[in-house]
Design a protein around this motif. Structure first.
Motif, PDB file in Angstrom:
ATOM      1  N   GLU A  73      -8.880 -21.334  13.921  1.00 14.98           N
ATOM      2  CA  GLU A  73      -7.936 -20.761  12.951  1.00 14.98           C
ATOM      3  C   GLU A  73      -8.670 -19.957  11.889  1.00 14.98           C
ATOM      4  OE1 GLU A  73      -5.766 -24.265  11.752  1.00 14.98           O
ATOM      5  OE2 GLU A  73      -4.089 -23.755  13.075  1.00 14.98           O
ATOM      6  N   LEU A  74      -9.826 -20.455  11.433  1.00 17.45           N
ATOM      7  CA  LEU A  74     -10.631 -19.712  10.460  1.00 17.45           C
ATOM      8  C   LEU A  74     -11.163 -18.413  11.060  1.00 17.45           C
ATOM      9  CD1 LEU A  74     -12.565 -22.624   8.720  1.00 17.45           C
ATOM     10  CD2 LEU A  74     -10.820 -21.135   7.699  1.00 17.45           C
ATOM     11  N   GLU A  75     -11.612 -18.469  12.307  1.00 23.30           N
ATOM     12  CA  GLU A  75     -12.095 -17.263  12.990  1.00 23.30           C
ATOM     13  C   GLU A  75     -10.980 -16.243  13.147  1.00 23.30           C
ATOM     14  OE1 GLU A  75     -15.162 -16.214  14.355  1.00 23.30           O
ATOM     15  OE2 GLU A  75     -15.967 -17.843  13.134  1.00 23.30           O
ATOM     16  N   LEU A  76      -9.806 -16.710  13.546  1.00 26.10           N
ATOM     17  CA  LEU A  76      -8.673 -15.809  13.738  1.00 26.10           C
ATOM     18  C   LEU A  76      -8.214 -15.203  12.418  1.00 26.10           C
ATOM     19  CD1 LEU A  76      -6.741 -17.882  16.388  1.00 26.10           C
ATOM     20  CD2 LEU A  76      -7.628 -15.556  16.727  1.00 26.10           C
ATOM     21  N   SER A  77      -8.211 -15.978  11.349  1.00 24.28           N
ATOM     22  CA  SER A  77      -7.763 -15.439  10.059  1.00 24.28           C
ATOM     23  C   SER A  77      -8.735 -14.380   9.552  1.00 24.28           C
ATOM     24  CB  SER A  77      -7.578 -16.550   9.032  1.00 24.28           C
ATOM     25  OG  SER A  77      -8.806 -17.115   8.668  1.00 24.28           O
ATOM     26  N   ALA A  78     -10.020 -14.533   9.838  1.00 25.77           N
ATOM     27  CA  ALA A  78     -10.998 -13.515   9.449  1.00 25.77           C
ATOM     28  C   ALA A  78     -10.791 -12.239  10.265  1.00 25.77           C
ATOM     29  CB  ALA A  78     -12.415 -14.041   9.644  1.00 25.77           C
ATOM     30  N   ARG A  79     -10.347 -12.380  11.489  1.00 33.09           N
ATOM     31  CA  ARG A  79     -10.137 -11.242  12.387  1.00 33.09           C
ATOM     32  C   ARG A  79      -8.814 -10.530  12.107  1.00 33.09           C
ATOM     33  NH1 ARG A  79     -11.884  -9.722  17.520  1.00 33.09           N
ATOM     34  NH2 ARG A  79     -10.294  -8.741  18.760  1.00 33.09           N
ATOM     35  N   ASP A  80      -7.801 -11.295  11.724  1.00 34.13           N
ATOM     36  CA  ASP A  80      -6.468 -10.744  11.483  1.00 34.13           C
ATOM     37  C   ASP A  80      -6.388 -10.194  10.070  1.00 34.13           C
ATOM     38  OD1 ASP A  80      -5.823 -11.655  13.980  1.00 34.13           O
ATOM     39  OD2 ASP A  80      -4.765 -13.428  13.268  1.00 34.13           O
ATOM     40  N   PHE A  81      -6.349  -8.894   9.965  1.00 34.30           N
ATOM     41  CA  PHE A  81      -6.228  -8.244   8.666  1.00 34.30           C
ATOM     42  C   PHE A  81      -4.974  -7.402   8.714  1.00 34.30           C
ATOM     43  CE2 PHE A  81      -7.027  -4.637   5.802  1.00 34.30           C
ATOM     44  CZ  PHE A  81      -7.223  -5.324   4.624  1.00 34.30           C
ATOM     45  N   VAL A  82      -3.865  -7.976   8.269  1.00 39.14           N
ATOM     46  CA  VAL A  82      -2.594  -7.262   8.261  1.00 39.14           C
ATOM     47  C   VAL A  82      -1.968  -7.457   6.879  1.00 39.14           C
ATOM     48  CG1 VAL A  82      -0.347  -6.976   9.356  1.00 39.14           C
ATOM     49  CG2 VAL A  82      -2.297  -7.693  10.730  1.00 39.14           C
ATOM     50  N   PRO A  83      -2.297  -6.545   5.949  1.00 36.47           N
ATOM     51  CA  PRO A  83      -1.698  -6.662   4.621  1.00 36.47           C
ATOM     52  C   PRO A  83      -0.184  -6.496   4.678  1.00 36.47           C
ATOM     53  CG  PRO A  83      -3.512  -5.074   4.640  1.00 36.47           C
ATOM     54  CD  PRO A  83      -3.216  -5.429   6.056  1.00 36.47           C
ATOM     55  N   VAL A  84       0.503  -7.171   3.777  1.00 35.65           N
ATOM     56  CA  VAL A  84       1.956  -7.101   3.683  1.00 35.65           C
ATOM     57  C   VAL A  84       2.318  -6.089   2.590  1.00 35.65           C
ATOM     58  CG1 VAL A  84       4.050  -8.382   3.101  1.00 35.65           C
ATOM     59  CG2 VAL A  84       2.259  -9.459   4.477  1.00 35.65           C
ATOM     60  N   ILE A  85       3.115  -5.088   2.970  1.00 39.37           N
ATOM     61  CA  ILE A  85       3.573  -4.096   2.000  1.00 39.37           C
ATOM     62  C   ILE A  85       4.706  -4.709   1.188  1.00 39.37           C
ATOM     63  CG2 ILE A  85       4.744  -1.873   1.686  1.00 39.37           C
ATOM     64  CD1 ILE A  85       3.228  -0.860   4.154  1.00 39.37           C
ATOM     65  N   ARG A  86       4.515  -4.734  -0.120  1.00 40.67           N
ATOM     66  CA  ARG A  86       5.539  -5.253  -1.021  1.00 40.67           C
ATOM     67  C   ARG A  86       6.383  -4.131  -1.626  1.00 40.67           C
ATOM     68  NH1 ARG A  86       1.731  -9.646  -3.986  1.00 40.67           N
ATOM     69  NH2 ARG A  86       1.939 -11.266  -2.410  1.00 40.67           N
ATOM     70  N   ARG A  87       5.748  -2.931  -1.766  1.00 36.77           N
ATOM     71  CA  ARG A  87       6.438  -1.821  -2.413  1.00 36.77           C
ATOM     72  C   ARG A  87       5.725  -0.522  -2.088  1.00 36.77           C
ATOM     73  NH1 ARG A  87       6.269   0.340  -8.132  1.00 36.77           N
ATOM     74  NH2 ARG A  87       4.362  -0.842  -8.424  1.00 36.77           N
ATOM     75  N   VAL A  88       6.489   0.534  -1.829  1.00 42.93           N
ATOM     76  CA  VAL A  88       5.919   1.871  -1.706  1.00 42.93           C
ATOM     77  C   VAL A  88       6.009   2.493  -3.089  1.00 42.93           C
ATOM     78  CG1 VAL A  88       6.087   4.132  -0.618  1.00 42.93           C
ATOM     79  CG2 VAL A  88       6.598   2.085   0.721  1.00 42.93           C
ATOM     80  N   ILE A  89       4.852   2.744  -3.678  1.00 41.59           N
ATOM     81  CA  ILE A  89       4.802   3.309  -5.024  1.00 41.59           C
ATOM     82  C   ILE A  89       5.144   4.796  -4.984  1.00 41.59           C
ATOM     83  CG2 ILE A  89       3.287   3.775  -6.996  1.00 41.59           C
ATOM     84  CD1 ILE A  89       1.763   1.153  -6.126  1.00 41.59           C
ATOM     85  N   SER A  90       4.591   5.489  -3.985  1.00 42.89           N
ATOM     86  CA  SER A  90       4.912   6.907  -3.829  1.00 42.89           C
ATOM     87  C   SER A  90       4.647   7.343  -2.401  1.00 42.89           C
ATOM     88  CB  SER A  90       4.106   7.772  -4.807  1.00 42.89           C
ATOM     89  OG  SER A  90       2.729   7.745  -4.471  1.00 42.89           O
ATOM     90  N   ALA A  91       5.359   8.399  -2.009  1.00 42.38           N
ATOM     91  CA  ALA A  91       5.160   9.031  -0.708  1.00 42.38           C
ATOM     92  C   ALA A  91       5.075  10.528  -0.961  1.00 42.38           C
ATOM     93  CB  ALA A  91       6.311   8.704   0.240  1.00 42.38           C
ATOM     94  N   SER A  92       4.036  11.178  -0.437  1.00 36.37           N
ATOM     95  CA  SER A  92       3.816  12.593  -0.737  1.00 36.37           C
ATOM     96  C   SER A  92       4.897  13.494  -0.150  1.00 36.37           C
ATOM     97  CB  SER A  92       2.439  13.031  -0.242  1.00 36.37           C
ATOM     98  OG  SER A  92       2.373  12.930   1.171  1.00 36.37           O
ATOM     99  N   ASN A  93       5.493  13.117   0.964  1.00 34.80           N
ATOM    100  CA  ASN A  93       6.562  13.865   1.623  1.00 34.80           C
ATOM    101  C   ASN A  93       7.596  12.870   2.133  1.00 34.80           C
ATOM    102  OD1 ASN A  93       5.257  16.442   1.498  1.00 34.80           O
ATOM    103  ND2 ASN A  93       3.963  15.805   3.209  1.00 34.80           N
TER     104      ASN A  93
END
Length: 157
Positions: A73-93
Motif C-alpha cells: 500500500e505504501l509503494e502504491l501510494s508513492a506511485r499513484d499521484f493523482v491530485p484532486v481538483i478542488r477549483r479552477v481558478i482561471s482558464a485562458s480560453n
C-alpha cells in the motif's frame, strides 16, 4: 500457484522493492501496478520485475498478510499521484487548447489542456483530466465544485 499469504516484501540496500516467496526465492526491483487504478483500485495488482515482466497478479490486496499488504500500500501510494481538483481558478480560453490554473488537494498549479479528449467522464459526476505532460487530475464529484468551476468543466465534457 504461489501462496499469497506467504509473500513478504522489504527493500534492498538501494531502496528497490524486494519480494520473497514462501520457499525463499527472491525478486528485486519489483513494482506493484494497479491494473484498474480508477475503477477498482483495490483489485488486480500486477507485480512486475525491473524489466516490466509480470511476476504475478494479486486478485486483491486482502489476499496478502497484513505486513505485506502495508508495504505494498505504501509503494502504491508513492506511485499513484493523482491530485484532486478542488477549483479552477482561471482558464485562458473556454475551449482547448487552454491553460488552467487550479487549486488541488496538493496546492495550486497550472497546466495545459491540449484537446477536449483530455477530459474524460468516468461516471455521472466523476471526471479525470489529463494535462499535456500526462499528469492525471481527478474531480471525484462535480456537484461539490463551485458554480464557476462547474461551468468551465461542463463546457468540456
Amino acid at each position: 500457484m504461489t501462496e499469497l499469504t506467504s509473500l513478504t516484501f522489504s527493500h534492498d540496500a538501494w531502496g528497490r522493492l524486494l519480494m520473497t516467496y514462501g520457499d525463499g526465492r527472491t525478486c528485486s526491483g519489483v513494482e506493484p501496478i494497479r491494473c484498474f487504478p480508477i475503477t477498482d483500485p483495490e483489485s488486480s495488482i500486477a507485480l512486475v520485475d525491473s524489466d516490466g515482466h509480470e511476476l504475478l497478479t494479486l486478485p486483491t490486496l486482502n489476499a496478502l498478510n497484513p505486513t505485506a499488504r502495508k508495504v505494498l500500500e505504501l509503494e502504491l501510494s508513492a506511485r499513484d499521484f493523482v491530485p484532486v481538483i478542488r477549483r479552477v481558478i482561471s482558464a485562458s480560453n473556454p475551449n482547448p487548447p487552454c491553460r488552467w490554473v487550479v487549486e488541488t488537494d496538493r496546492g495550486e498549479t497550472s497546466f495545459q489542456l491540449e484537446s477536449e479528449d483530455d477530459i474524460r467522464k468516468l461516471g455521472p459526476h466523476r471526471i479525470m483530466v489529463a494535462d499535456s505532460n500526462g499528469i492525471r487530475y481527478s474531480i471525484p464529484d462535480t456537484r461539490q465544485l463551485d458554480s464557476a468551476t462547474q461551468r468551465i468543466v461542463q463546457r468540456l465534457v
